[in-house]
Design a protein around this motif. Structure first.
Motif, PDB file in Angstrom:
ATOM      1  N   ALA A  13       0.811  -1.220   0.000  1.00 40.90           N
ATOM      2  CA  ALA A  13       0.000   0.000   0.000  1.00 40.90           C
ATOM      3  C   ALA A  13       0.842   1.267   0.000  1.00 40.90           C
ATOM      4  O   ALA A  13       0.365   2.335  -0.377  1.00 40.90           O
ATOM      5  N   SER A  14       2.112   1.154   0.411  1.00 42.23           N
ATOM      6  CA  SER A  14       2.954   2.352   0.450  1.00 42.23           C
ATOM      7  C   SER A  14       3.495   2.718  -0.936  1.00 42.23           C
ATOM      8  O   SER A  14       3.967   3.835  -1.132  1.00 42.23           O
ATOM      9  N   HIS A  15       3.430   1.769  -1.886  1.00 44.47           N
ATOM     10  CA  HIS A  15       3.916   2.043  -3.245  1.00 44.47           C
ATOM     11  C   HIS A  15       2.954   1.458  -4.281  1.00 44.47           C
ATOM     12  O   HIS A  15       3.347   0.580  -5.071  1.00 44.47           O
ATOM     13  N   PRO A  16       1.716   1.927  -4.304  1.00 40.71           N
ATOM     14  CA  PRO A  16       0.743   1.355  -5.258  1.00 40.71           C
ATOM     15  C   PRO A  16       1.128   1.611  -6.712  1.00 40.71           C
ATOM     16  O   PRO A  16       0.691   0.888  -7.604  1.00 40.71           O
ATOM     17  N   GLU A  17       1.978   2.607  -6.935  1.00 39.96           N
ATOM     18  CA  GLU A  17       2.364   2.918  -8.320  1.00 39.96           C
ATOM     19  C   GLU A  17       3.142   1.779  -8.968  1.00 39.96           C
ATOM     20  O   GLU A  17       3.123   1.626 -10.194  1.00 39.96           O
ATOM     21  N   ARG A  18       3.801   0.963  -8.158  1.00 40.33           N
ATOM     22  CA  ARG A  18       4.568  -0.158  -8.726  1.00 40.33           C
ATOM     23  C   ARG A  18       3.630  -1.187  -9.345  1.00 40.33           C
ATOM     24  O   ARG A  18       3.860  -1.665 -10.452  1.00 40.33           O
TER      25      ARG A  18
END
Ligand code: SF4
Length: 109
Positions: free
Chosen positions: A46-51
């Motif tokens: 959730a801290s890096h949904p862009e990945r």
């Protein structure tokens, strides 16, 4: 929210394993999935949904994946299996919730 804290997390992990397997050798349309062989944790970060969004964004079977995922979450009319955890088919949990519960999503805006 950290996916580990979500009660639906284990169900989603099971789903992801069912969809994409542990060996990176999925069947059917999944053989073309951009996430084949990737660490499924990527879709619960959730801290890096862009990945995850980047992987799904270039996936040639995104529509099939999304259709299967939404159908799985609907699970008939009475007992939905929707969980906000995970990024699947190019959709966040919040986006899938808006599809499953449009009136609730409208109230949240
Ligand atoms: S849309 Fe995303 S989750 Fe679905 S198969 Fe493609 S890469 Fe995997």
């Amino acid at each position: 929210m950290n996916g580990l804290a979500d009660p639906g997390y284990h169900g989603y992990r099971a789903l992801m394993l069912a969809l994409f397997g542990t060996s990176g050798q999925p069947s059917g349309w999944r053989t073309s999935a951009a996430c084949g062989g990737q660490d499924t944790e990527l879709f619960f970060d959730a801290s890096h949904p862009e990945r995850a969004a980047e992987v799904c964004g270039g996936c040639p079977v995104r529509e099939q994946c999304r259709t299967d995922q939404l159908a799985w979450e609907r699970h008939g009319s009475a007992a939905r299996r929707y969980s906000p955890a995970g990024f699947v088919g190019g959709l966040t949990g919040r986006e899938r919730k808006a599809i499953h519960y449009p009136r609730s999503a409208a109230r949240d805006e």
